[in-house]
Write an enzyme that holds these catalytic residues in place. Structure first.
Site, PDB file in Angstrom:
ATOM      1  N   ARG A  69      20.124  -3.245  41.543  1.00 53.33           N
ATOM      2  CA  ARG A  69      20.511  -2.728  42.865  1.00 53.33           C
ATOM      3  C   ARG A  69      20.478  -3.772  43.709  1.00 53.33           C
ATOM      4  O   ARG A  69      20.391  -5.227  43.693  1.00 53.33           O
ATOM      5  CB  ARG A  69      19.073  -2.161  43.106  1.00 53.33           C
ATOM      6  CG  ARG A  69      17.844  -3.041  42.799  1.00 53.33           C
ATOM      7  CD  ARG A  69      16.704  -2.791  43.772  1.00 53.33           C
ATOM      8  NE  ARG A  69      15.564  -3.696  43.278  1.00 53.33           N
ATOM      9  CZ  ARG A  69      15.386  -4.851  43.769  1.00 53.33           C
ATOM     10  NH1 ARG A  69      16.359  -5.252  44.525  1.00 53.33           N
ATOM     11  NH2 ARG A  69      14.556  -5.605  43.492  1.00 53.33           N
ATOM     12  N   ALA A 149      10.061  -0.778  50.658  1.00 56.82           N
ATOM     13  CA  ALA A 149      11.119  -1.539  50.238  1.00 56.82           C
ATOM     14  C   ALA A 149      12.209  -0.533  49.866  1.00 56.82           C
ATOM     15  O   ALA A 149      12.020   0.689  49.648  1.00 56.82           O
ATOM     16  CB  ALA A 149      10.974  -2.575  49.035  1.00 56.82           C
ATOM     17  N   ILE A 150      13.641  -1.215  50.088  1.00 53.40           N
ATOM     18  CA  ILE A 150      14.670  -0.122  49.840  1.00 53.40           C
ATOM     19  C   ILE A 150      15.810  -1.036  49.035  1.00 53.40           C
ATOM     20  O   ILE A 150      15.891  -2.031  49.322  1.00 53.40           O
ATOM     21  CB  ILE A 150      15.533   0.402  51.185  1.00 53.40           C
ATOM     22  CG1 ILE A 150      14.273   1.494  52.082  1.00 53.40           C
ATOM     23  CG2 ILE A 150      16.543   1.276  51.028  1.00 53.40           C
ATOM     24  CD1 ILE A 150      14.675   1.674  53.386  1.00 53.40           C
ATOM     25  N   GLY A 162      16.523   3.606  45.102  1.00 55.02           N
ATOM     26  CA  GLY A 162      15.849   4.220  46.163  1.00 55.02           C
ATOM     27  C   GLY A 162      14.910   3.520  46.982  1.00 55.02           C
ATOM     28  O   GLY A 162      15.259   2.313  47.587  1.00 55.02           O
ATOM     29  N   CYS A 180      11.368  -9.567  48.675  1.00 58.18           N
ATOM     30  CA  CYS A 180      12.528  -9.696  49.398  1.00 58.18           C
ATOM     31  C   CYS A 180      13.105 -10.854  50.260  1.00 58.18           C
ATOM     32  O   CYS A 180      13.863 -11.002  50.951  1.00 58.18           O
ATOM     33  CB  CYS A 180      12.714  -8.629  50.358  1.00 58.18           C
ATOM     34  SG  CYS A 180      12.070  -6.904  49.529  1.00 58.18           S
TER      35      CYS A 180
END
Length: 215
Positions: A69, A149-150, A162, A180
């Site tokens: 991702r 988080a995304i 997601g 992150c």
């Protein structure tokens, strides 16, 4: 509406990722409905496509997986709600930026159900809360902690991966990474904010607010 599924126990990461990719392929082929999977993983770190090796500060602490991702390193574990959203952007408008914004709005609206003000920050993906209860930063500004988080991936314009929202994870587990890639801010959870929210409470709020942003 997509098909919603709550996976029991702690979902093994590699097997769940493979199943999610298979479901996304079926959605792209028109052979399956869109889906949202709600789950928890055992303690682990995942590396997104922008992960920097130096941000994995304790590589032997938990298993590390390459997620595929977008984003950098993140932690998953018990007490954190992961929502894997397999949605067909062919039918929802092929706009990745708008889709990520909708995910952020969904998280912010869900947090608002518990009177938590989640906010975006320029240059920082995810959802943040200010912490007036903590010592201010050296420049006098309020501390900010990340609560959600995304990270998404698209294949044939079907989105998967997601969001994750911290309900009551062990926050010390985040210390094995730079979450992150952000070193100057902390991590929090709903329970850390003093709210006795259960996973079932959060799931109900996620389902209630979802149609506002993904009709």
């Amino acid at each position: 509406m997509p098909e919603w599924t709550t996976l029991p126990g702690l979902a093994p990461y590699a097997e769940t990722l493979a199943a999610m990719e298979a479901r996304a392929a079926q959605i792209a082929e028109g052979a399956a409905r869109e889906a949202v999977w709600l789950l928890e993983h055992p303690p682990l770190y995942t590396a997104g496509t922008s992960a920097k090796p130096d941000d994995l500060t304790d590589p032997d602490r938990f298993p590390v997986f390459t997620a595929g991702r977008g984003g950098q390193y993140t932690y998953h574990g018990p007490g954190q709600r992961v929502a894997y959203t397999m949605l067909n952007l062919n039918a929802r408008g092929r706009d990745v930026r708008q889709f990520v914004c909708a995910l952020e709005n969904w998280v912010i609206a869900t947090l608002a159900e518990f009177n938590v003000t989640g906010e975006r920050r320029s240059g920082r993906v995810g959802v943040w809360v200010t912490r007036p209860d903590k010592e201010p930063n050296p420049d006098g500004s309020l501390r900010e902690d990340k609560i959600a988080a995304i990270g998404v991936k698209l294949r044939h314009w079907v989105a998967f991966h997601g969001i994750s929202i911290n309900v009551e994870p062990d926050l010390t587990h985040f210390s094995g990474i730079v979450p992150c890639g952000i070193r100057d801010h902390g991590v929090t959870s709903l329970v850390d904010l003093g709210l006795p929210v259960t996973m079932a409470d959060l799931d109900a709020a996620l389902m209630q607010t979802f149609p506002r942003y993904f009709p």
